[in-house]
Scaffold this motif. Structure first.
Motif, mmCIF file in Angstrom:
data_model
loop_
_atom_site.group_PDB
_atom_site.id
_atom_site.type_symbol
_atom_site.label_atom_id
_atom_site.label_comp_id
_atom_site.label_asym_id
_atom_site.label_seq_id
_atom_site.Cartn_x
_atom_site.Cartn_y
_atom_site.Cartn_z
ATOM 1 N N THR A 247 17.454 -9.304 77.588
ATOM 2 C CA THR A 247 18.437 -10.363 77.359
ATOM 3 C C THR A 247 17.844 -11.737 77.664
ATOM 4 O O THR A 247 17.942 -12.658 76.859
ATOM 5 N N GLU B 193 15.366 -12.915 75.159
ATOM 6 C CA GLU B 193 15.929 -12.877 73.802
ATOM 7 C C GLU B 193 15.157 -11.922 72.887
ATOM 8 O O GLU B 193 14.809 -12.262 71.752
ATOM 9 N N SER C 28 21.840 -0.499 77.021
ATOM 10 C CA SER C 28 21.340 -1.732 76.438
ATOM 11 C C SER C 28 22.149 -2.118 75.203
ATOM 12 O O SER C 28 22.526 -1.254 74.398
ATOM 13 N N THR C 29 22.373 -3.406 75.037
ATOM 14 C CA THR C 29 22.988 -3.902 73.809
ATOM 15 C C THR C 29 21.909 -4.229 72.773
ATOM 16 O O THR C 29 22.215 -4.481 71.617
#
Length: 147
Positions: A106, A109, A139-140
């Motif tokens: 995250t 990025e 995780s996204t």
């Protein structure tokens, strides 16, 4: 499709294969690479199985682990650079490896996480858990798992 990949390394043969696969994918996608190593914190409680060391000795051990981890990511970033892939090495200090991987993906990025699976099965997987499985399920960011 992907512009920045995060690959984890622990110095094992499997993570070396994951690194090479991430470099190959980054080359094909013209993507950047973030190489992550999570340095564990020294266990400080009796229940964690630690031998009682003085604070200075614990600091020395943690510094040594950090230097070894930095050498790992520096070597991996150099390998990527040699292949024409822009790379940066990142060290995080935490006992929560999977959460650190997710947080790094995250923060930097990244749009893909590349990890090796150590392939534990049966009771070994149940007892030891799986950092890769935790990242995969929490995780996204998409996760590519290699064996």
């Amino acid at each position: 499709m992907y512009s920045r990949l995060l690959v984890t390394t622990d110095g094992s043969d499997l993570s070396a294969k994951a690194l090479q696969a991430a470099i190959d994918l980054a080359t094909a996608m013209r993507a950047e690479l973030v190489v992550l190593h999570v340095v564990p914190l020294y266990p400080t409680s009796y229940f964690e199985g630690a031998i009682a060391y003085e604070h200075g000795e614990i600091a020395r051990i943690e510094r040594q682990w950090g230097e070894q981890g930095q050498a790992l990511v520096d070597q991996a970033a150099a390998q990527a650079d040699a292949a024409g892939v822009k790379a940066r090495g990142v060290i995080l200090r935490s006992d929560l490896v999977a959460d650190s991987v997710i947080a790094a993906a995250t923060k930097y990025e990244c749009d893909l996480v590349v990890m090796a699976s150590h392939g534990r099965r049966g009771i070994g997987r149940v007892l030891l858990g799986s950092e890769t499985l935790h990242v995969l399920t929490h995780s996204t960011v998409p996760v590519l798992v290699l064996r």
